[in-house]
Scaffold this motif. Structure first.
Motif, PDB file in Angstrom:
ATOM      1  N   ASP A  49      -3.082  46.213  17.625  1.00 29.74           N
ATOM      2  CA  ASP A  49      -2.025  46.368  18.623  1.00 29.74           C
ATOM      3  C   ASP A  49      -2.152  45.315  19.726  1.00 29.74           C
ATOM      4  N   ARG A  50      -3.360  45.058  20.184  1.00 21.40           N
ATOM      5  CA  ARG A  50      -3.566  44.051  21.233  1.00 21.40           C
ATOM      6  C   ARG A  50      -3.214  42.650  20.729  1.00 21.40           C
ATOM      7  N   ILE A  51      -3.590  42.370  19.490  1.00 26.19           N
ATOM      8  CA  ILE A  51      -3.263  41.060  18.909  1.00 26.19           C
ATOM      9  C   ILE A  51      -1.753  40.888  18.806  1.00 26.19           C
ATOM     10  N   LEU A  52      -1.062  41.900  18.315  1.00 25.54           N
ATOM     11  CA  LEU A  52       0.399  41.815  18.201  1.00 25.54           C
ATOM     12  C   LEU A  52       1.043  41.669  19.581  1.00 25.54           C
ATOM     13  N   SER A  53       0.498  42.369  20.564  1.00 22.26           N
ATOM     14  CA  SER A  53       1.000  42.232  21.943  1.00 22.26           C
ATOM     15  C   SER A  53       0.798  40.815  22.456  1.00 22.26           C
ATOM     16  N   ARG A  54      -0.385  40.278  22.232  1.00 18.40           N
ATOM     17  CA  ARG A  54      -0.736  38.946  22.723  1.00 18.40           C
ATOM     18  C   ARG A  54       0.094  37.853  22.039  1.00 18.40           C
ATOM     19  N   LEU A  55       0.195  37.920  20.733  1.00 13.89           N
ATOM     20  CA  LEU A  55       0.866  36.847  19.998  1.00 13.89           C
ATOM     21  C   LEU A  55       2.388  36.911  20.072  1.00 13.89           C
ATOM     22  N   TYR A  56       2.935  38.125  20.208  1.00 16.04           N
ATOM     23  CA  TYR A  56       4.389  38.283  20.135  1.00 16.04           C
ATOM     24  C   TYR A  56       4.989  38.913  21.385  1.00 16.04           C
ATOM     25  N   GLN A  57       4.212  38.988  22.453  1.00 21.18           N
ATOM     26  CA  GLN A  57       4.655  39.486  23.752  1.00 21.18           C
ATOM     27  C   GLN A  57       5.299  40.875  23.690  1.00 21.18           C
ATOM     28  N   HIS A  58       4.655  41.777  22.979  1.00 22.69           N
ATOM     29  CA  HIS A  58       5.117  43.162  22.922  1.00 22.69           C
ATOM     30  C   HIS A  58       4.404  43.985  23.977  1.00 22.69           C
ATOM     31  N   ASP A  59       5.080  45.035  24.446  1.00 22.14           N
ATOM     32  CA  ASP A  59       4.354  46.016  25.248  1.00 22.14           C
ATOM     33  C   ASP A  59       3.593  46.904  24.275  1.00 22.14           C
ATOM     34  N   LYS A  65       4.546  50.262  17.232  1.00 20.53           N
ATOM     35  CA  LYS A  65       5.636  50.430  16.263  1.00 20.53           C
ATOM     36  C   LYS A  65       5.587  49.333  15.199  1.00 20.53           C
ATOM     37  N   VAL A  66       5.360  48.105  15.643  1.00 18.73           N
ATOM     38  CA  VAL A  66       5.266  46.991  14.696  1.00 18.73           C
ATOM     39  C   VAL A  66       4.088  47.223  13.753  1.00 18.73           C
ATOM     40  N   ARG A  67       2.935  47.631  14.311  1.00 17.77           N
ATOM     41  CA  ARG A  67       1.761  47.891  13.471  1.00 17.77           C
ATOM     42  C   ARG A  67       2.052  48.979  12.449  1.00 17.77           C
ATOM     43  N   ALA A  68       2.742  50.036  12.865  1.00 15.19           N
ATOM     44  CA  ALA A  68       3.077  51.118  11.929  1.00 15.19           C
ATOM     45  C   ALA A  68       3.942  50.588  10.781  1.00 15.19           C
ATOM     46  N   THR A  69       4.874  49.714  11.101  1.00 13.98           N
ATOM     47  CA  THR A  69       5.691  49.092  10.056  1.00 13.98           C
ATOM     48  C   THR A  69       4.814  48.230   9.148  1.00 13.98           C
ATOM     49  N   CYS A  70       3.878  47.510   9.756  1.00 11.02           N
ATOM     50  CA  CYS A  70       2.968  46.657   8.983  1.00 11.02           C
ATOM     51  C   CYS A  70       2.071  47.484   8.064  1.00 11.02           C
ATOM     52  N   GLU A  71       1.685  48.663   8.502  1.00 12.48           N
ATOM     53  CA  GLU A  71       0.883  49.556   7.650  1.00 12.48           C
ATOM     54  C   GLU A  71       1.672  49.939   6.406  1.00 12.48           C
ATOM     55  N   LYS A  72       2.960  50.206   6.584  1.00  9.65           N
ATOM     56  CA  LYS A  72       3.807  50.551   5.437  1.00  9.65           C
ATOM     57  C   LYS A  72       4.002  49.339   4.521  1.00  9.65           C
ATOM     58  N   LEU A  73       4.211  48.168   5.132  1.00  5.95           N
ATOM     59  CA  LEU A  73       4.358  46.950   4.325  1.00  5.95           C
ATOM     60  C   LEU A  73       3.090  46.664   3.534  1.00  5.95           C
ATOM     61  N   HIS A  74       1.948  46.831   4.185  1.00  5.92           N
ATOM     62  CA  HIS A  74       0.670  46.613   3.504  1.00  5.92           C
ATOM     63  C   HIS A  74       0.570  47.493   2.260  1.00  5.92           C
ATOM     64  N   SER A  75       0.966  48.745   2.398  1.00  6.31           N
ATOM     65  CA  SER A  75       0.858  49.688   1.283  1.00  6.31           C
ATOM     66  C   SER A  75       1.818  49.348   0.149  1.00  6.31           C
ATOM     67  N   ALA A  76       2.990  48.828   0.508  1.00  6.11           N
ATOM     68  CA  ALA A  76       4.024  48.581  -0.491  1.00  6.11           C
ATOM     69  C   ALA A  76       4.085  47.135  -0.945  1.00  6.11           C
ATOM     70  N   ALA A  77       3.300  46.284  -0.328  1.00  5.44           N
ATOM     71  CA  ALA A  77       3.489  44.850  -0.500  1.00  5.44           C
ATOM     72  C   ALA A  77       2.673  44.262  -1.632  1.00  5.44           C
ATOM     73  N   PRO A  78       3.072  43.058  -2.005  1.00  2.92           N
ATOM     74  CA  PRO A  78       2.368  42.341  -3.062  1.00  2.92           C
ATOM     75  C   PRO A  78       1.057  41.736  -2.561  1.00  2.92           C
ATOM     76  N   GLU A  79       0.609  40.753  -3.260  1.00  5.14           N
ATOM     77  CA  GLU A  79      -0.689  40.135  -3.011  1.00  5.14           C
ATOM     78  C   GLU A  79      -0.784  39.465  -1.639  1.00  5.14           C
ATOM     79  N   THR A  80      -2.004  39.305  -1.192  1.00  7.19           N
ATOM     80  CA  THR A  80      -2.299  38.687   0.096  1.00  7.19           C
ATOM     81  C   THR A  80      -1.680  37.307   0.217  1.00  7.19           C
ATOM     82  N   ASP A  81      -1.740  36.511  -0.845  1.00  4.15           N
ATOM     83  CA  ASP A  81      -1.234  35.145  -0.739  1.00  4.15           C
ATOM     84  C   ASP A  81       0.269  35.089  -0.495  1.00  4.15           C
TER      85      ASP A  81
END
Length: 155
Positions: A49-59, A65-81
């Protein structure tokens, strides 16, 4: 093309996930690294959360909220590359280096480099078009940052 690839990995009924951009791709990689040792700790969640705040100027709320979306993407997403390539294709060198720094921060958050975390990070930096030297510099930078934050906690 990426949209079709991500849709192929999505279950049929869940709410639609957004098409990933560089921010969501990095967030999903951060989550992937944090979960790779099978322990997704509160400290790692807070750090993401702190990294996302720092890099993308989120409160704080928006970053969560962005991290929660990223958690879902991680679960549903393809390979790391795939995430790494998306970051490479949509960001400049400085942003890719910042992403690599952030990944190392998560790897080192528990003072231990787990093999799975490092493997994911290696796939990611190569897919982002970064070099071994970039990777080593990011690791050193994250180690210095970690030591500085531990020193601040001991004061």
């Amino acid at each position: 093309m990426l949209k079709k690839l991500f849709q192929a990995f999505r279950p049929n009924d869940p709410p639609a996930l957004p098409d990933p951009d560089a921010e969501l791709a990095l967030g999903a990689l951060l989550v992937r690294v944090a979960k790779s040792d099978r322990e997704y700790k509160l400290e790692e969640i807070s750090l993401i959360d702190r990294i996302l705040s720092r890099l993308y100027q989120h409160d704080a709320l928006e970053a969560a909220k962005v991290r929660a979306t990223c958690e879902k993407l991680h679960s549903a997403a393809p390979e790391t590359d795939t995430f790494g390539r998306l970051i490479r294709e949509t960001t400049g060198l400085d942003e890719r280096l910042a992403a690599l720094d952030a990944l190392w921060e998560v790897v080192l958050a528990d003072n231990n480099e787990h093999e799975g975390e490092v493997r994911i990070l290696e796939e990611a930096y190569k897919a982002m078009g970064l070099s071994f030297a970039d990777n080593e510099a990011a690791r050193t930078k994250a180690q210095v940052k970690l030591l500085a934050s531990q020193g601040d906690n001991n004061v």
